[in-house]
Design a protein around this motif. Structure first.
Motif, PDB file in Angstrom:
ATOM      1  N   GLU A  28       0.816  -1.216   0.000  1.00  0.00           N
ATOM      2  CA  GLU A  28       0.000   0.000   0.000  1.00  0.00           C
ATOM      3  C   GLU A  28       0.847   1.262   0.000  1.00  0.00           C
ATOM      4  OE1 GLU A  28      -2.174  -3.240   2.311  1.00  0.00           O
ATOM      5  OE2 GLU A  28      -0.131  -2.504   2.088  1.00  0.00           O
ATOM      6  N   PHE A  29       2.114   1.133   0.373  1.00  0.00           N
ATOM      7  CA  PHE A  29       2.999   2.294   0.432  1.00  0.00           C
ATOM      8  C   PHE A  29       3.802   2.499  -0.858  1.00  0.00           C
ATOM      9  CE2 PHE A  29       2.374   1.076   4.911  1.00  0.00           C
ATOM     10  CZ  PHE A  29       1.815   2.260   5.370  1.00  0.00           C
ATOM     11  N   ARG A  30       3.476   1.735  -1.876  1.00  0.00           N
ATOM     12  CA  ARG A  30       4.172   1.894  -3.155  1.00  0.00           C
ATOM     13  C   ARG A  30       4.156   3.344  -3.661  1.00  0.00           C
ATOM     14  NH1 ARG A  30       3.478  -1.653  -8.726  1.00  0.00           N
ATOM     15  NH2 ARG A  30       4.509  -0.173 -10.112  1.00  0.00           N
ATOM     16  N   PRO A  31       3.001   4.058  -3.592  1.00  0.00           N
ATOM     17  CA  PRO A  31       3.016   5.452  -4.051  1.00  0.00           C
ATOM     18  C   PRO A  31       4.044   6.319  -3.324  1.00  0.00           C
ATOM     19  CG  PRO A  31       0.762   4.703  -3.846  1.00  0.00           C
ATOM     20  CD  PRO A  31       1.626   3.631  -3.241  1.00  0.00           C
ATOM     21  N   LEU A  32       4.230   6.096  -2.006  1.00  0.00           N
ATOM     22  CA  LEU A  32       5.221   6.885  -1.270  1.00  0.00           C
ATOM     23  C   LEU A  32       6.628   6.617  -1.781  1.00  0.00           C
ATOM     24  CD1 LEU A  32       4.168   6.860   2.504  1.00  0.00           C
ATOM     25  CD2 LEU A  32       4.036   8.734   0.868  1.00  0.00           C
ATOM     26  N   HIS A  33       6.913   5.360  -2.087  1.00  0.00           N
ATOM     27  CA  HIS A  33       8.228   5.018  -2.625  1.00  0.00           C
ATOM     28  C   HIS A  33       8.430   5.650  -4.003  1.00  0.00           C
ATOM     29  CE1 HIS A  33       9.625   2.168   0.444  1.00  0.00           C
ATOM     30  NE2 HIS A  33       8.357   1.806   0.565  1.00  0.00           N
TER      31      HIS A  33
END
Length: 236
Positions: A28-33
């Motif tokens: 779910e944190f792919r966008p932050l990466h």
């Protein structure tokens, strides 16, 4: 937790549940990466992170904190999620990132403890998750040294932002868990600018963070209608 702490227990619980996935680039944190290199480059280009004393407010699992430390900054990341900080510390240990520490403390409490102590303060993707965003802005202004930089990023509040950042990102493309953002908590640039002025911060640069959900490509631009960033400076 004290009732006076500027945090929503439901928001803390929401991110704590996902804490173990912070450094999974397919989670779910792919966008932050994906956006981190863009926001890191923007911050570094304006403030010059090397050798600076930096505070990352609402650091979560430490994605931005870690990358700023790797640019040569002496970074402290703060958050109120015990689980997220545990993940952040573990990753820093495994990655052997130097000049990086984490503390579980509110930004308001730290402002009372260490006023005017940091060259650069970052507060990214956090303001839309707290009950009183203006209080966070004020504390960030108190923490930075005169002439220092404070960076914010958040999401605009308008029909386009609702369609793209909530309906599109959470319900159609499943880029974020459903319920990540609440429309009423989103912040218009004019509102954030007013909070900055009230706190003694001058808004010097604004930047839009744009996204194509089909290609999953992100880029910086002038469109602040959905995701946007502010670069501000405290008066000398």
């Amino acid at each position: 937790m004290s009732e006076t702490v500027n945090a929503d227990p439901a928001e803390l619980a929401k991110f704590s549940e996902l804490a173990h996935r912070w450094w999974d680039t397919d989670s779910e944190f792919r966008p932050l990466h994906q956006i981190n290199p863009l926001r890191l480059g923007w911050i570094d280009g304006l403030a010059g992170l090397s050798s600076k004393v930096v505070l990352d407010v609402g650091c979560g699992g430490g994605i931005l904190s870690d990358s700023m430390a790797r640019k040569g900054a002496n970074v402290t990341g703060i958050d109120l999620s015990t689980k997220a900080l545990r993940v952040a510390r573990l990753h820093a240990l495994e990655a052997q990132t130097s000049n990086l520490q984490f503390r579980e403390v509110s930004v308001e409490a730290l402002a009372a403890e260490q006023p005017a102590s940091f060259d650069v303060v970052t507060c990214m993707e956090m303001l839309e998750h707290v009950p009183d965003p203006a209080s966070v802005v004020k504390a960030c202004a108190q923490l930075v040294k005169p002439g220092g930089w404070v960076f914010f990023s958040t999401i605009n509040r308008n029909p386009k932002a609702f369609a793209l950042a909530i309906v599109g990102a959470e319900y159609i493309f499943n880029m974020l868990p459903r319920g990540t953002h609440e429309y009423a908590k989103l912040i218009r640039p004019s509102e954030l600018a007013a909070s900055c002025r009230a706190a003694g911060l001058d808004v010097t640069h604004t930047c839009g963070l744009e996204h194509n959900p089909l290609t999953r490509r992100y880029w910086l631009g002038n469109d602040t209608s959905v995701n946007y960033m502010f670069a501000t400076r405290r008066g000398v």
